[in-house]
Write a protein that holds these residues in place. Structure first.
Motif, PDB file in Angstrom:
ATOM      1  N   UNK A 109       0.821  -1.211   0.000  1.00  0.00           N
ATOM      2  CA  UNK A 109       0.000   0.000   0.000  1.00  0.00           C
ATOM      3  C   UNK A 109       0.855   1.261   0.000  1.00  0.00           C
ATOM      4  N   UNK A 110       2.001   1.229   0.755  1.00  0.00           N
ATOM      5  CA  UNK A 110       2.815   2.444   0.872  1.00  0.00           C
ATOM      6  C   UNK A 110       3.461   2.833  -0.454  1.00  0.00           C
ATOM      7  N   UNK A 111       3.846   1.833  -1.266  1.00  0.00           N
ATOM      8  CA  UNK A 111       4.508   2.131  -2.524  1.00  0.00           C
ATOM      9  C   UNK A 111       3.514   2.183  -3.689  1.00  0.00           C
ATOM     10  N   UNK A 160       4.458  11.794  -4.783  1.00  0.00           N
ATOM     11  CA  UNK A 160       5.908  11.708  -4.921  1.00  0.00           C
ATOM     12  C   UNK A 160       6.607  11.774  -3.565  1.00  0.00           C
ATOM     13  N   UNK A 161       6.338  12.777  -2.771  1.00  0.00           N
ATOM     14  CA  UNK A 161       7.008  12.949  -1.485  1.00  0.00           C
ATOM     15  C   UNK A 161       6.620  11.866  -0.487  1.00  0.00           C
ATOM     16  N   UNK A 162       5.412  11.330  -0.612  1.00  0.00           N
ATOM     17  CA  UNK A 162       4.998  10.241   0.265  1.00  0.00           C
ATOM     18  C   UNK A 162       5.814   8.975  -0.028  1.00  0.00           C
ATOM     19  N   UNK A 163       5.988   8.670  -1.310  1.00  0.00           N
ATOM     20  CA  UNK A 163       6.789   7.498  -1.678  1.00  0.00           C
ATOM     21  C   UNK A 163       8.244   7.683  -1.259  1.00  0.00           C
ATOM     22  N   UNK A 164       8.772   8.876  -1.466  1.00  0.00           N
ATOM     23  CA  UNK A 164      10.162   9.156  -1.083  1.00  0.00           C
ATOM     24  C   UNK A 164      10.349   9.000   0.421  1.00  0.00           C
ATOM     25  N   UNK A 165       9.398   9.465   1.222  1.00  0.00           N
ATOM     26  CA  UNK A 165       9.485   9.345   2.677  1.00  0.00           C
ATOM     27  C   UNK A 165       9.498   7.882   3.098  1.00  0.00           C
ATOM     28  N   UNK A 214      13.428   1.634   4.199  1.00  0.00           N
ATOM     29  CA  UNK A 214      14.363   0.851   3.382  1.00  0.00           C
ATOM     30  C   UNK A 214      15.720   1.530   3.204  1.00  0.00           C
ATOM     31  N   UNK A 215      15.973   2.614   3.955  1.00  0.00           N
ATOM     32  CA  UNK A 215      17.269   3.303   3.901  1.00  0.00           C
ATOM     33  C   UNK A 215      17.707   3.548   2.463  1.00  0.00           C
ATOM     34  N   UNK A 216      16.763   3.966   1.628  1.00  0.00           N
ATOM     35  CA  UNK A 216      17.022   4.223   0.208  1.00  0.00           C
ATOM     36  C   UNK A 216      16.819   5.700  -0.063  1.00  0.00           C
ATOM     37  N   UNK A 217      17.825   6.327  -0.706  1.00  0.00           N
ATOM     38  CA  UNK A 217      17.813   7.771  -0.937  1.00  0.00           C
ATOM     39  C   UNK A 217      18.093   8.026  -2.419  1.00  0.00           C
ATOM     40  N   UNK A 218      17.066   8.039  -3.256  1.00  0.00           N
ATOM     41  CA  UNK A 218      17.277   8.109  -4.706  1.00  0.00           C
ATOM     42  C   UNK A 218      17.854   9.431  -5.197  1.00  0.00           C
ATOM     43  N   UNK A 219      17.414  10.550  -4.624  1.00  0.00           N
ATOM     44  CA  UNK A 219      17.764  11.856  -5.159  1.00  0.00           C
ATOM     45  C   UNK A 219      18.853  12.566  -4.364  1.00  0.00           C
ATOM     46  N   UNK A 220      19.087  12.155  -3.137  1.00  0.00           N
ATOM     47  CA  UNK A 220      20.124  12.763  -2.294  1.00  0.00           C
ATOM     48  C   UNK A 220      20.427  11.790  -1.162  1.00  0.00           C
ATOM     49  N   UNK A 221      21.624  11.887  -0.616  1.00  0.00           N
ATOM     50  CA  UNK A 221      22.023  11.071   0.525  1.00  0.00           C
ATOM     51  C   UNK A 221      21.744  11.814   1.823  1.00  0.00           C
ATOM     52  N   UNK A 222      21.364  11.080   2.844  1.00  0.00           N
ATOM     53  CA  UNK A 222      21.110  11.655   4.168  1.00  0.00           C
ATOM     54  C   UNK A 222      21.807  10.796   5.208  1.00  0.00           C
ATOM     55  N   UNK A 223      22.592  11.407   6.069  1.00  0.00           N
ATOM     56  CA  UNK A 223      23.247  10.690   7.154  1.00  0.00           C
ATOM     57  C   UNK A 223      23.499  11.652   8.304  1.00  0.00           C
ATOM     58  N   UNK A 272       7.792   8.548 -14.530  1.00  0.00           N
ATOM     59  CA  UNK A 272       9.254   8.398 -14.553  1.00  0.00           C
ATOM     60  C   UNK A 272       9.893   8.609 -13.184  1.00  0.00           C
ATOM     61  N   UNK A 273       9.362   9.533 -12.395  1.00  0.00           N
ATOM     62  CA  UNK A 273       9.936   9.756 -11.068  1.00  0.00           C
ATOM     63  C   UNK A 273       9.722   8.545 -10.167  1.00  0.00           C
ATOM     64  N   UNK A 274       8.545   7.935 -10.271  1.00  0.00           N
ATOM     65  CA  UNK A 274       8.261   6.747  -9.471  1.00  0.00           C
ATOM     66  C   UNK A 274       9.134   5.577  -9.923  1.00  0.00           C
ATOM     67  N   UNK A 275       9.293   5.401 -11.233  1.00  0.00           N
ATOM     68  CA  UNK A 275      10.159   4.337 -11.746  1.00  0.00           C
ATOM     69  C   UNK A 275      11.604   4.551 -11.307  1.00  0.00           C
TER      70      UNK A 275
END
Length: 811
Positions: A245-247, A261-266, A272-281, A442-445
């Motif tokens: 449901x989340x994805x 878009x922002x909901x999927x990114x969050x 899943x510790x996945x950062x497609x557009x930028x890294x966060x640490x 395309x952004x979701x893919x």
């Protein structure tokens, strides 16, 4: 009683003889008790000129007999005392003393010969009566017996290549060729691999009484190795995940509910510790004052791109070349084929994915460029960042990623590439408003394929094989590092091309670093490691003064930098108990059958732990220390020289090894790291570097019967040759220093001292640091150059093939 002239003369002769013996005795100091280091390691003591000592002796011989005679006359005036003459008593006492002295000298000489004669004479006949018989030394003895000895094979031992692009000389005989291949294969295990092998041994050990956390780590590792189960599951686990449901599915499968878009990114960042557009640490700000040093910030950086890119120094921009793009296109097509996409629809999604990836990637820049432009550690509030890059819901995404800690708009974060973040926001906004692509998403893919890359190790082996094919197609290892296989850490090589066991160790270490560090601490030899590090650092400082610097200011600057740092060997927190580790990993549920579910557990746990790092009193404050302790290279953190405990592991180092072996291997590697760290551009600051580097190269050309006319090494290669030759000298001097402090040492296979030091150095594994491609010759050849100064080696190395040529002196 009357004495004749003859009696007086005889008395004077006896006193003179006694005085000569006393003078001879007083001119030689009494030897100190205990054992002494061999002459090879003793400092050169000044020898007094005999001509200067002679007049003093003559004066004493002229003055003292007369005084002795006057004293004797006083004693002779008592005729009633029936005692032996004084000179007879003194002669007997002196004889007894000489006898005792000789016996002691003989005893000490025998002890010295037994313990220290192996350090002298011909190195080929070194036999030490105190061999090292520990299990570690026994294994080292086997390895040493299977390796080439530079003192018995001076023509061959330095010609084996660590780098495949440097052809070895032609050889004859199948057995000899096989021997070379075996040795080359053995030597290609660098220190990164040795540490991973060490951790692998820990994970594969059987311990029925292990704690819960230890058992979870070992089960995680075993299920990672079970590729059969992964292949049987196929792509179904991944497809089931993205249709949650989340994805909300994805357009490629024909099932997508067009999630926000922002909901999927969050969701990707949180679960899943996945950062497609930028890294966060999370990390500290090195520009903070000492009072704020412990405060940690959210750090936002450019991402690890899937598409291969390279940096153009002339235009100072990243670019995607056709040669890199074609194999990447084939990779994406294969991924979608494995996920069940039809050929027609797949090409539409692949084209959009590559186009979006290219736009984002060319906005990135390497770390060195960003550092030179002052783009690191730029401080913003979350509200200010929202104004700079409005396409991302920064507060919502960061609150999701760090959900265990409250975040507000006024909280500060650190950016490491503001131009990229701003450009990324523009690109995302542009793709959001392209109505013709709304249904293809395309952004979701793009986000789904990034999640695929995150889970690559837990998928059907066909996905990893596809990624490995891209590595082979790209060819250039530097390009591979910049491309798809950026999923690496301090221990890894390009991820997709690594052996399966190595990938599994890396991921186990990433998730269960606290457990492995706890097990590693039990075997850590901190005392021996600290002593070696101190001696190497001391010799390194002395070596700096031996250079001919272009100006004194440069020397002073370098020395101030070196003197200001405090070395610290990073080891796991000693008070961490198994009960504390069990509590820390109690929220992780590990299955004995499904590595895919185990990997999802790991990713969620890692993100939660990183979230807790923001809290000043977090139980995970030792995470950075854990990661550093399992590293393999030194680093600078402020004024601290971080020396990781992970460097000091077998077979490179062991506390029971002879010190000659530890200094010949780990001493050299540590010295090399120090030189690279503190003197990155030394060639331009000292004329010694170029001269010595070229001297070693000329020696190599002479020994290998190559024409040396007109062959001048480039400056970078001269520097690397000088650096590794200097590292060998620093390690040798540090070893001699350790012998002066603790003269005793042990042997392996009958070898000891300088010979064992050089033999083990010749077997140093190929050290795949970022500079190894600059070394034009094998590091082990440096022994030949060093031994050209015959007094430094147990024997002077000469290859019979070069005896007809005039060899240069040592450099």
């Amino acid at each position: 009683m009357d004495y004749t002239t003859k009696d007086v003369h005889m008395l004077r002769m006896s006193e003179t003889l006694e005085l000569e013996l006393s003078a001879g005795q007083s001119s030689k100091p009494e030897p100190k008790r205990g054992l002494h280091p061999p002459a090879l390691f003793q400092p050169n003591l000044p020898i007094q000129d005999p001509a200067q000592a002679q007049p003093q002796t003559q004066v004493e011989l002229q003055r003292w007999p007369t005084q002795r005679l006057e004293e004797s006359d006083l004693e002779i005036q008592h005729p009633n005392e029936r005692t032996k003459p004084t000179w007879i008593q003194r002669s007997c006492t002196l004889s007894l003393f000489i006898l005792v002295f000789c016996l002691c000298a003989v005893f000490l000489g025998m002890v010295y010969y037994i313990y220290y004669s192996p350090h002298q004479g011909n190195g080929n006949q070194e036999i030490l009566v105190i061999p090292c018989d520990s299990p570690a030394c026994q294994r080292a003895s086997v390895n040493l017996s299977m390796s080439a000895d530079p003192f018995t094979h001076p023509c061959d031992y330095f010609l084996f290549s660590c780098r495949p692009n440097r052809p070895s000389p032609d050889v004859t005989g199948p057995q000899r060729e096989k021997s070379r291949r075996d040795l080359k294969e053995k030597r290609t295990r660098d220190r990164k691999t040795e540490l991973l092998q060490y951790l692998r041994k820990i994970l594969e050990s059987n311990d029925g009484l292990a704690s819960s956390a230890v058992q979870k780590a070992k089960v995680f590792y075993r299920t990672c190795l079970d590729t059969k189960s992964l292949d049987m599951a196929g792509v179904e686990p991944f497809l089931a995940l993205i249709h949650k449901l989340q994805l909300g599915g994805w357009p490629v499968s024909g099932q997508w509910n067009q999630t926000d878009f922002n909901s999927t990114l969050s969701t990707l960042m949180r679960d899943y510790a996945t950062f497609p557009f930028f890294n966060v640490y999370v990390g500290e700000d090195p520009t903070d004052t000492a009072a704020k040093r412990n405060k940690r910030y959210i750090q936002i950086d450019q991402p690890d791109f899937l598409i291969p890119i390279e940096w153009n120094n002339e235009t100072e921009k990243s670019q995607v070349t056709r040669e890199m793009l074609l194999p990447f296109l084939a990779l994406c097509e294969r991924y979608l084929e494995l996920l069940g996409a039809s050929p027609g629809s797949g090409m539409i999604h692949v084209g959009a994915f590559i186009s979006l990836s290219s736009e984002l990637a060319v906005a990135a820049a390497p770390l060195s460029h960003r550092r030179s432009k002052g783009q690191l550690y730029q401080r913003f509030t979350i509200k200010e960042l929202q104004h700079e890059a409005p396409a991302i819901d920064w507060l919502g995404c960061l609150q999701a990623a760090f959900h265990s800690q409250p975040l507000f708009e006024d909280d500060h974060i650190l950016l490491h590439n503001l131009p990229y973040i701003v450009q990324m926001s523009h690109i995302i906004s542009h793709w959001m408003t392209r109505h013709e692509l709304r249904t293809s998403g395309p952004l979701h893919t793009f986000m789904v394929l990034n999640l695929l890359h995150t889970l690559l190790l837990a998928l059907d082996s066909r996905f990893l094989d596809t990624a490995a094919n891209l590595s082979v197609a790209l060819g250039d290892p530097r390009a591979r590092q910049r491309s798809l296989h950026s999923k690496t850490n301090a221990l890894s090589e390009p991820f997709a091309t690594a052996p399966r066991w190595k990938r599994c160790v890396l991921e186990t270490e990433r998730g269960f670093d606290g457990v492995l560090a706890h097990l590693f601490r039990e075997d850590a030899a901190s005392g021996a490691a600290e002593e070696l590090s101190e001696n190497i650092l001391s010799s390194f400082k002395s070596h700096l003064h031996e250079l001919k610097w272009n100006d004194k200011k440069t020397l002073q600057f370098v020395m101030n930098k070196v003197q200001s740092v405090t070395p610290r060997i990073v080891r796991p927190k000693e008070n961490t108990t198994e009960a504390e580790l069990d509590l820390l990993y109690s929220e992780v549920s590990i299955s004995t059958h499904s590595f895919f579910s185990n990997y999802l557990q790991l990713l969620s746990f890692l993100q939660k732990r990183h979230s807790r790092l923001l809290h000043a009193n977090s139980d995970d404050t030792d995470i950075c220390s854990l990661l550093q302790s399992l590293s393999v290279t030194i680093s600078l953190l402020g004024n601290e020289l971080i020396i990781p405990m992970g460097m000091f592991i077998p077979p490179l180092f062991h506390p029971t090894y002879p010190r000659a072996m530890n200094y010949g291997v780990m001493g050299f590697l540590l010295a090399k790291d120090l030189l690279h760290l503190f003197l990155p551009d030394i060639h331009s600051k000292s004329a010694t570097v170029g001269a010595l580097g070229q001297c070693v190269w000329s020696h190599y050309l002479t020994v290998t019967n190559k024409d040396s006319e007109g062959l001048l090494l480039p400056a970078a290669q001269q520097q690397e040759v000088w650096l590794q030759y200097s590292a060998l000298q620093i390690a040798r001097k540090a070893y001699q220093k350790s012998l002066k402090k603790h003269p005793s040492d042990t042997s392996i296979s009958g070898f000891s001292g300088t010979r064992l030091f050089l033999m083990t150095f010749s077997q140093v594994t190929c050290d795949a640091d970022q500079y190894h491609h600059l070394m034009p010759l094998e590091p082990s050849f440096l022994i030949t150059t060093l031994c050209a100064k015959s007094h430094l080696c147990p024997t002077n190395l000469q290859c019979p093939k070069t005896t007809q040529r005039r060899l240069p002196h040592g450099c």
